[in-house]
Design a protein around this motif. Structure first.
Motif, PDB file in Angstrom:
ATOM      1  N   CYS A 137       0.377   3.613  13.913  1.00 22.41           N
ATOM      2  CA  CYS A 137      -0.238   2.579  13.071  1.00 22.41           C
ATOM      3  C   CYS A 137       0.696   1.391  12.878  1.00 22.41           C
ATOM      4  CB  CYS A 137      -0.613   3.165  11.708  1.00 22.41           C
ATOM      5  SG  CYS A 137      -2.097   4.182  11.719  1.00 22.41           S
ATOM      6  N   TYR A 138       1.975   1.669  12.647  1.00 14.75           N
ATOM      7  CA  TYR A 138       2.898   0.547  12.453  1.00 14.75           C
ATOM      8  C   TYR A 138       2.989  -0.301  13.720  1.00 14.75           C
ATOM      9  CZ  TYR A 138       6.910  -2.302  11.378  1.00 14.75           C
ATOM     10  OH  TYR A 138       7.733  -3.385  11.187  1.00 14.75           O
ATOM     11  N   HIS A 139       3.010   0.348  14.863  1.00  7.82           N
ATOM     12  CA  HIS A 139       3.040  -0.421  16.110  1.00  7.82           C
ATOM     13  C   HIS A 139       1.740  -1.197  16.316  1.00  7.82           C
ATOM     14  CE1 HIS A 139       6.939   0.812  17.579  1.00  7.82           C
ATOM     15  NE2 HIS A 139       6.662   2.052  17.220  1.00  7.82           N
ATOM     16  N   LYS A 140       0.621  -0.645  15.829  1.00  6.11           N
ATOM     17  CA  LYS A 140      -0.635  -1.398  15.868  1.00  6.11           C
ATOM     18  C   LYS A 140      -0.543  -2.642  14.997  1.00  6.11           C
ATOM     19  CE  LYS A 140      -3.203   1.199  18.562  1.00  6.11           C
ATOM     20  NZ  LYS A 140      -3.728   0.703  19.864  1.00  6.11           N
ATOM     21  N   ARG A 141       0.178  -2.533  13.881  1.00 11.37           N
ATOM     22  CA  ARG A 141       0.391  -3.728  13.055  1.00 11.37           C
ATOM     23  C   ARG A 141       1.102  -4.819  13.857  1.00 11.37           C
ATOM     24  NH1 ARG A 141       1.667  -3.767   6.714  1.00 11.37           N
ATOM     25  NH2 ARG A 141      -0.206  -2.700   6.021  1.00 11.37           N
TER      26      ARG A 141
ATOM     27  N   THR B  62     -10.409  -1.508  12.214  1.00 10.99           N
ATOM     28  CA  THR B  62     -10.311  -0.352  11.318  1.00 10.99           C
ATOM     29  C   THR B  62      -8.876   0.079  11.037  1.00 10.99           C
ATOM     30  OG1 THR B  62     -10.542   1.155  13.216  1.00 10.99           O
ATOM     31  CG2 THR B  62     -12.562   0.589  12.000  1.00 10.99           C
ATOM     32  N   LEU B  63      -7.904  -0.764  11.297  1.00 18.38           N
ATOM     33  CA  LEU B  63      -6.535  -0.367  10.988  1.00 18.38           C
ATOM     34  C   LEU B  63      -6.360  -0.148   9.487  1.00 18.38           C
ATOM     35  CD1 LEU B  63      -3.733   0.278  11.989  1.00 18.38           C
ATOM     36  CD2 LEU B  63      -3.166  -2.157  11.888  1.00 18.38           C
ATOM     37  N   PHE B  64      -7.081  -0.910   8.674  1.00 14.23           N
ATOM     38  CA  PHE B  64      -6.997  -0.707   7.226  1.00 14.23           C
ATOM     39  C   PHE B  64      -7.419   0.705   6.854  1.00 14.23           C
ATOM     40  CE2 PHE B  64      -8.880  -0.653   3.004  1.00 14.23           C
ATOM     41  CZ  PHE B  64      -7.842  -1.178   2.242  1.00 14.23           C
ATOM     42  N   GLU B  65      -8.504   1.194   7.449  1.00 14.49           N
ATOM     43  CA  GLU B  65      -8.948   2.552   7.163  1.00 14.49           C
ATOM     44  C   GLU B  65      -7.900   3.579   7.600  1.00 14.49           C
ATOM     45  OE1 GLU B  65     -12.900   0.332   7.516  1.00 14.49           O
ATOM     46  OE2 GLU B  65     -10.843   0.151   8.224  1.00 14.49           O
ATOM     47  N   CYS B  66      -7.309   3.369   8.777  1.00 16.46           N
ATOM     48  CA  CYS B  66      -6.255   4.282   9.234  1.00 16.46           C
ATOM     49  C   CYS B  66      -5.170   4.398   8.172  1.00 16.46           C
ATOM     50  CB  CYS B  66      -5.629   3.769  10.531  1.00 16.46           C
ATOM     51  SG  CYS B  66      -6.730   3.662  11.946  1.00 16.46           S
ATOM     52  N   GLU B  67      -4.693   3.266   7.717  1.00 12.23           N
ATOM     53  CA  GLU B  67      -3.578   3.249   6.771  1.00 12.23           C
ATOM     54  C   GLU B  67      -3.999   3.755   5.394  1.00 12.23           C
ATOM     55  OE1 GLU B  67      -1.035  -0.453   8.678  1.00 12.23           O
ATOM     56  OE2 GLU B  67      -2.375  -0.825   6.979  1.00 12.23           O
TER      57      GLU B  67
ATOM     58  N   SER C 130       0.839  -1.199   0.000  1.00 12.47           N
ATOM     59  CA  SER C 130       0.000   0.000   0.000  1.00 12.47           C
ATOM     60  C   SER C 130       0.872   1.246   0.000  1.00 12.47           C
ATOM     61  CB  SER C 130      -0.894  -0.016   1.238  1.00 12.47           C
ATOM     62  OG  SER C 130      -0.090   0.064   2.412  1.00 12.47           O
ATOM     63  N   ALA C 131       0.227   2.413  -0.034  1.00  9.62           N
ATOM     64  CA  ALA C 131       0.972   3.664  -0.017  1.00  9.62           C
ATOM     65  C   ALA C 131       1.813   3.798   1.244  1.00  9.62           C
ATOM     66  CB  ALA C 131       0.012   4.852  -0.149  1.00  9.62           C
ATOM     67  N   VAL C 132       1.280   3.376   2.395  1.00  8.61           N
ATOM     68  CA  VAL C 132       2.072   3.498   3.618  1.00  8.61           C
ATOM     69  C   VAL C 132       3.227   2.508   3.617  1.00  8.61           C
ATOM     70  CG1 VAL C 132       0.177   4.441   4.990  1.00  8.61           C
ATOM     71  CG2 VAL C 132       0.540   1.977   4.968  1.00  8.61           C
ATOM     72  N   GLU C 133       3.017   1.325   3.070  1.00  6.42           N
ATOM     73  CA  GLU C 133       4.103   0.344   3.024  1.00  6.42           C
ATOM     74  C   GLU C 133       5.225   0.803   2.098  1.00  6.42           C
ATOM     75  OE1 GLU C 133       2.117  -3.968   3.807  1.00  6.42           O
ATOM     76  OE2 GLU C 133       1.326  -2.853   2.094  1.00  6.42           O
TER      77      GLU C 133
ATOM     78  N   TYR D 266      -8.332   9.723  13.049  1.00  7.27           N
ATOM     79  CA  TYR D 266      -9.479   9.488  13.931  1.00  7.27           C
ATOM     80  C   TYR D 266      -9.969   8.041  13.849  1.00  7.27           C
ATOM     81  CZ  TYR D 266     -10.218  14.169  15.755  1.00  7.27           C
ATOM     82  OH  TYR D 266     -10.090  15.342  16.445  1.00  7.27           O
ATOM     83  N   HIS D 267      -9.674   7.356  12.753  1.00  8.72           N
ATOM     84  CA  HIS D 267     -10.002   5.925  12.726  1.00  8.72           C
ATOM     85  C   HIS D 267      -9.181   5.149  13.755  1.00  8.72           C
ATOM     86  CE1 HIS D 267     -12.310   6.286   8.908  1.00  8.72           C
ATOM     87  NE2 HIS D 267     -12.870   5.177   9.350  1.00  8.72           N
TER      88      HIS D 267
END
Length: 549
Positions: free
Chosen positions: A372-376, A342-347, A138-141, A331-332
């Motif tokens: 977010c990465y730490h949530k992963r 909803t981590l997908f929405e965050c990313e 994805s864009a974040v990756e 906010y997600h």
């Protein structure tokens, strides 16, 4: 001078208010200006890295400045995680992130070519919690300095730059696909929002069209468009290709018939609506923090507000140059904290914010992406824990122990909603069963079994300490931990007395199966079963804006 947190030459990051946090280097201590009252001093004078502007820090306080992290420096020194450092920047100080601590259980690779955007296989823990297939990154990756999937997984990146010079509104652009580059894959995560209206970028890397007026930009503006192709990521001489196309647009003047005042009013109304949605989101969160709303009520209110914000941004995708996409993603994360999936929405939305060219928007997105990465990692630990439990239910004790070891290593025994040492308890039970089975065999296996039993005891002790730190359970502690501890005591009593442990092992396997079923069923005191997604991931991806006119 000894009272200051930093010294001359230190890299710090400074709070510039609306311009966000910017990195710089301290060049003086006890700075003062001639017109200041006598005795007035600023602790630091700082040269900013971006443009060498000299500023001063009014107080030696974390609100105004802090130590620059490796991610801070990377964000300042290159345009995205795949770019080379900007000229004149020393990149050596940025390579301090301990990525090797996240164990790679298998290399990247596309399984039967079926991996697609949105696949949540980072939850397997492989590939530093990146998608196994770079063609699905994805864009974040690809772009985030906190994910850096190419760097973490040792995937080669090749750079190709095209400078188209200057173009005026009305000029045609015909940049063909570049010979020698992959002829496909460039529409994976292109930064389409940076292109002037009227230009079309294609999957083969070509750019064609006619430059049109852009009401969101000034009379002259630079374009730094970036796209990547991972079509040949596994070819040693190619890897990921980062294509950067630059041009300067001039003559961006409104055509006859364009009503600038109407455009400005629409943007103002949209901004006011976005601000109102955020105020309501904050109110809902504050009520939850004060126990005035339940988790479910809070989730329902916030999800409704976030859908409203998403609808607004789909109508006004370039509002404030991407700022509100970053807010939508951030906010997600609040909803994710309440165990919504909803981590997908965050990313997704933070990644889209990264495709804008505004440095401030990038900083906002990156600050959220750190979490977010730490949530992963936490999600991976949770789902690897589930994988290990299912292996135990099948009697695969040694394999389960390894899966659980890797799960615990992701975040030191923590997981998404896994807070009481549960992963360590589970691994302890798996190691105890395998160790006792080995100890009952030949002498060589018996010695190995003793080591497994010792490891099980140490894991149990770690889990008990984590439970005690949480203070959630009474003096008897976690019920599964108490049962494992009693079972270990009983085993040693039998074994030391030379008694047969076959019956003990059978009973302990049955009790372990019971506890595994409790966890998998989401029964207290374990976390509830993961909730299904609220919306289809592919559908959400398709709703993101593409080319604009």
């Amino acid at each position: 001078m000894s009272e200051f947190r930093f010294k001359i030459g230190d890299h710090i990051i400074c709070n510039l208010g609306p311009s966000g946090w910017q990195p710089g280097r301290i060049i003086a201590l006890n700075y003062r200006e001639d017109h200041w009252p006598a005795g007035t001093l600023a602790p630091y004078q700082v040269a900013l890295e971006t443009d060498h502007t000299l500023i001063y820090v009014p107080e030696d306080d974390g609100r105004y400045c802090r130590k620059a992290s490796p991610e801070d420096l990377r964000i300042a020194r290159r345009a995205d995680a795949l770019a080379m450092p900007r000229e004149g920047r020393d990149e050596t100080e940025t390579q301090t992130d301990p990525v090797d601590t996240q164990r790679v259980t298998e290399p990247p690779g596309c399984v039967d070519g079926t991996s697609k955007p949105g696949d949540p296989d980072y939850r397997s823990g492989a590939c530093h919690c990146c998608n196994r297939c770079p063609r699905s990154w994805s864009a974040v990756e690809l772009y985030s300095e906190h994910y850096r999937c190419a760097e973490r997984n040792g995937v080669k990146v090749t750079q190709h730059k095209v400078d188209l010079g200057t173009a005026r509104v009305g000029d045609p652009i015909n940049q063909p696909a570049i010979e020698g580059l992959p002829g496909e894959g460039f529409m994976q995560c292109p930064t389409l929002v940076r292109l002037p209206p009227g230009l079309r970028f294609r999957d083969d890397g070509s750019l064609v069209g006619e430059v049109r007026f852009d009401p969101h930009r000034g009379a002259s503006y630079p374009v730094e468009f970036v796209a990547v192709s991972t079509a040949r990521w596994d070819q040693a001489d190619v890897g990921i290709v980062r294509l950067e196309i630059r041009l300067t647009v001039e003559g961006n003047e409104a055509p006859d018939g364009f009503d600038a005042n109407t455009f400005i009013r629409k943007q103002q109304r949209a901004r006011a609506e976005a601000q109102g949605i955020l105020r309501n989101l904050d109110k809902a969160w504050t009520k939850w923090e004060r126990d005035k709303l339940t988790n479910r009520e809070t989730c329902d209110q916030m999800i409704a507000g976030l859908r409203g914000l998403r609808g607004l941004l789909e109508r006004h995708p370039r509002l404030d140059n991407g700022k509100w996409w970053a807010q939508l993603g951030g906010y997600h994360m609040n909803v994710h904290k309440l165990l919504e999936n909803t981590l997908f929405e965050c990313e997704l939305y933070l990644g889209y914010a990264l495709t804008f060219s505004d440095p401030e928007v990038r900083w906002i997105a990156e600050q959220n992406l750190a979490g977010c990465y730490h949530k992963r990692l936490l999600e991976a630990a949770r789902f690897m824990w589930i994988d290990g439990l299912e292996q135990m239910m099948r009697g695969e004790w040694a394999a389960a122990a390894e899966t659980l070891r890797l799960a615990a290593a992701k975040k030191d025994g923590w997981g998404w909603a896994v807070n009481f040492g549960d992963i360590w308890f589970t691994e302890s039970a798996a190691r105890l069963i395998h160790g006792v089975a080995l100890a009952a065999g030949h002498q060589a296996d018996a010695n190995k079994g003793a080591r497994w039993i010792t490891q099980a005891e140490r894991l149990l002790e770690k889990g008990v300490m984590r439970t005690a730190e949480a203070g959630y359970f009474g003096p008897e502690g976690h019920p599964w931990a108490a049962e494992i501890g009693a079972a270990i005591t009983a085993y040693h009593r039998l074994n030391d007395g030379g008694a047969d442990t076959t019956g003990w092992l059978k009973d302990f396997k049955l009790r372990t199966a019971y506890w595994c079923a409790q966890v998998l069923g989401g029964a207290p005191p374990f976390p509830p079963k993961p909730r299904p997604r609220l919306e289809d991931a592919d559908a959400l991806s398709r709703r993101l804006p593409g080319h604009h006119d």
